[in-house]
Design a protein around this motif. Structure first.
Motif, PDB file in Angstrom:
ATOM      1  N   THR A  20       0.839  -1.200   0.000  1.00 60.23           N
ATOM      2  CA  THR A  20       0.000   0.000   0.000  1.00 60.23           C
ATOM      3  C   THR A  20       0.873   1.249   0.000  1.00 60.23           C
ATOM      4  O   THR A  20       0.364   2.356  -0.183  1.00 60.23           O
ATOM      5  N   GLN A  21       2.169   1.079   0.185  1.00 57.88           N
ATOM      6  CA  GLN A  21       3.115   2.186   0.221  1.00 57.88           C
ATOM      7  C   GLN A  21       3.931   2.217  -1.071  1.00 57.88           C
ATOM      8  O   GLN A  21       4.051   1.204  -1.758  1.00 57.88           O
ATOM      9  N   ALA A  22       4.520   3.350  -1.379  1.00 61.94           N
ATOM     10  CA  ALA A  22       5.382   3.478  -2.555  1.00 61.94           C
ATOM     11  C   ALA A  22       6.570   2.516  -2.420  1.00 61.94           C
ATOM     12  O   ALA A  22       7.065   2.275  -1.315  1.00 61.94           O
ATOM     13  N   VAL A  23       6.987   1.959  -3.553  1.00 56.75           N
ATOM     14  CA  VAL A  23       8.092   0.999  -3.587  1.00 56.75           C
ATOM     15  C   VAL A  23       9.263   1.636  -4.330  1.00 56.75           C
ATOM     16  O   VAL A  23       9.085   2.181  -5.423  1.00 56.75           O
ATOM     17  N   SER A  24      10.440   1.547  -3.758  1.00 54.17           N
ATOM     18  CA  SER A  24      11.631   2.119  -4.393  1.00 54.17           C
ATOM     19  C   SER A  24      12.027   1.318  -5.627  1.00 54.17           C
ATOM     20  O   SER A  24      11.621   0.160  -5.790  1.00 54.17           O
ATOM     21  N   ALA A  25      12.843   1.912  -6.463  1.00 50.91           N
ATOM     22  CA  ALA A  25      13.358   1.221  -7.653  1.00 50.91           C
ATOM     23  C   ALA A  25      14.151  -0.017  -7.241  1.00 50.91           C
ATOM     24  O   ALA A  25      14.094  -1.054  -7.921  1.00 50.91           O
ATOM     25  N   GLU A  26      14.873   0.057  -6.142  1.00 48.76           N
ATOM     26  CA  GLU A  26      15.662  -1.084  -5.655  1.00 48.76           C
ATOM     27  C   GLU A  26      14.753  -2.250  -5.237  1.00 48.76           C
ATOM     28  O   GLU A  26      15.017  -3.391  -5.601  1.00 48.76           O
ATOM     29  N   ILE A  27      13.686  -1.956  -4.524  1.00 46.61           N
ATOM     30  CA  ILE A  27      12.741  -3.003  -4.112  1.00 46.61           C
ATOM     31  C   ILE A  27      12.031  -3.574  -5.335  1.00 46.61           C
ATOM     32  O   ILE A  27      11.851  -4.786  -5.454  1.00 46.61           O
ATOM     33  N   LYS A  28      11.632  -2.712  -6.257  1.00 47.90           N
ATOM     34  CA  LYS A  28      10.985  -3.172  -7.492  1.00 47.90           C
ATOM     35  C   LYS A  28      11.906  -4.137  -8.232  1.00 47.90           C
ATOM     36  O   LYS A  28      11.477  -5.210  -8.672  1.00 47.90           O
ATOM     37  N   ALA A  29      13.170  -3.804  -8.371  1.00 44.86           N
ATOM     38  CA  ALA A  29      14.136  -4.676  -9.048  1.00 44.86           C
ATOM     39  C   ALA A  29      14.289  -5.996  -8.301  1.00 44.86           C
ATOM     40  O   ALA A  29      14.353  -7.069  -8.920  1.00 44.86           O
ATOM     41  N   ALA A  30      14.322  -5.950  -6.972  1.00 40.95           N
ATOM     42  CA  ALA A  30      14.463  -7.170  -6.172  1.00 40.95           C
ATOM     43  C   ALA A  30      13.234  -8.068  -6.318  1.00 40.95           C
ATOM     44  O   ALA A  30      13.360  -9.302  -6.412  1.00 40.95           O
ATOM     45  N   ALA A  55      -1.437  -0.942  -8.999  1.00 44.87           N
ATOM     46  CA  ALA A  55      -0.099  -0.383  -8.787  1.00 44.87           C
ATOM     47  C   ALA A  55       0.905  -1.492  -8.470  1.00 44.87           C
ATOM     48  O   ALA A  55       2.032  -1.483  -8.966  1.00 44.87           O
ATOM     49  N   ALA A  56       0.493  -2.471  -7.679  1.00 45.00           N
ATOM     50  CA  ALA A  56       1.376  -3.590  -7.350  1.00 45.00           C
ATOM     51  C   ALA A  56       1.680  -4.423  -8.595  1.00 45.00           C
ATOM     52  O   ALA A  56       2.828  -4.810  -8.837  1.00 45.00           O
ATOM     53  N   VAL A  57       0.675  -4.687  -9.411  1.00 44.44           N
ATOM     54  CA  VAL A  57       0.865  -5.459 -10.644  1.00 44.44           C
ATOM     55  C   VAL A  57       1.822  -4.716 -11.580  1.00 44.44           C
ATOM     56  O   VAL A  57       2.705  -5.329 -12.198  1.00 44.44           O
ATOM     57  N   GLU A  58       1.673  -3.418 -11.674  1.00 45.97           N
ATOM     58  CA  GLU A  58       2.505  -2.636 -12.586  1.00 45.97           C
ATOM     59  C   GLU A  58       3.972  -2.579 -12.159  1.00 45.97           C
ATOM     60  O   GLU A  58       4.822  -2.176 -12.946  1.00 45.97           O
ATOM     61  N   LEU A  59       4.280  -3.031 -10.953  1.00 46.78           N
ATOM     62  CA  LEU A  59       5.688  -3.171 -10.561  1.00 46.78           C
ATOM     63  C   LEU A  59       6.391  -4.203 -11.442  1.00 46.78           C
ATOM     64  O   LEU A  59       7.603  -4.182 -11.606  1.00 46.78           O
ATOM     65  N   PHE A  60       5.605  -5.117 -12.019  1.00 48.63           N
ATOM     66  CA  PHE A  60       6.155  -6.218 -12.819  1.00 48.63           C
ATOM     67  C   PHE A  60       5.981  -6.016 -14.316  1.00 48.63           C
ATOM     68  O   PHE A  60       6.462  -6.811 -15.106  1.00 48.63           O
ATOM     69  N   GLY A  61       5.269  -4.989 -14.728  1.00 59.19           N
ATOM     70  CA  GLY A  61       5.074  -4.728 -16.157  1.00 59.19           C
ATOM     71  C   GLY A  61       3.668  -4.249 -16.442  1.00 59.19           C
ATOM     72  O   GLY A  61       2.891  -3.944 -15.540  1.00 59.19           O
ATOM     73  N   SER A  62       3.328  -4.177 -17.739  1.00 59.12           N
ATOM     74  CA  SER A  62       1.995  -3.711 -18.129  1.00 59.12           C
ATOM     75  C   SER A  62       0.953  -4.776 -17.839  1.00 59.12           C
ATOM     76  O   SER A  62       1.236  -5.957 -17.863  1.00 59.12           O
ATOM     77  N   ILE A  63      -0.242  -4.300 -17.659  1.00 58.84           N
ATOM     78  CA  ILE A  63      -1.363  -5.188 -17.354  1.00 58.84           C
ATOM     79  C   ILE A  63      -1.906  -5.783 -18.649  1.00 58.84           C
ATOM     80  O   ILE A  63      -2.126  -5.080 -19.633  1.00 58.84           O
ATOM     81  N   PHE A  64      -2.101  -7.083 -18.642  1.00 57.97           N
ATOM     82  CA  PHE A  64      -2.683  -7.815 -19.769  1.00 57.97           C
ATOM     83  C   PHE A  64      -4.194  -7.595 -19.720  1.00 57.97           C
ATOM     84  O   PHE A  64      -4.831  -7.882 -18.716  1.00 57.97           O
TER      85      PHE A  64
END
Length: 136
Positions: A20-30, A55-64
């Motif tokens: 529910t909180q913003a995720v850093s680029a480092e966490i997104k990569a991990a 928003a959580a799904v979009e951490l991994f790419g575009s939504i199908f």
């Protein structure tokens, strides 16, 4: 955040993260690296509204985008629900995805992942299973 292996052949869980909180680029990569390495990534105990799920799904790419809109949430059509509370006209329960299936693997450009956000789970049953074809 910590990534913990769940089994020898597939699966890891990310602990110590609140989506529910913003995720850093480092966490997104991990998170993405953990998904690539383990094929299944579990993030437990998240209580997300539809916008937070997206928003959580979009951490991994575009939504199908789904072609079948029957189970789309009216306020958020990118999200589809699975429920054991739907019924056929004859009164029998209809549970989408109840049998073995692969989500959109027949599409010319299939999605790289399927995301499940469990809201209410039964005491028994309702299992989701994954087959790691790379390990096979």
């Amino acid at each position: 955040m910590d990534i913990r292996r769940l089994t020898d052949h597939a699966g890891a869980e990310a602990v110590g993260i609140d989506l529910t909180q913003a995720v850093s680029a480092e966490i997104k990569a991990a998170l993405n690296q953990a998904f690539v390495e383990h094929s299944v990534l579990v993030v437990r105990d998240q209580s997300l509204n539809p916008d937070q799920v997206l928003a959580a799904v979009e951490l991994f790419g575009s939504i199908f985008h789904q072609h079948n809109t029957r189970f789309a949430l009216p306020a958020c059509p990118q999200i589809h629900y699975i429920s054991n509370q739907d019924h056929f006209p004859d009164g029998t329960r209809y549970i989408p995805g109840e049998g073995w299936h692969t989500d959109h693997s027949n599409d010319s450009r299939p999605p790289k992942a399927t995301v499940l956000h469990a809201v209410t789970l039964p005491d028994r049953g309702g299992d989701t299973q994954f087959a790691n074809m790379a390990a096979a």
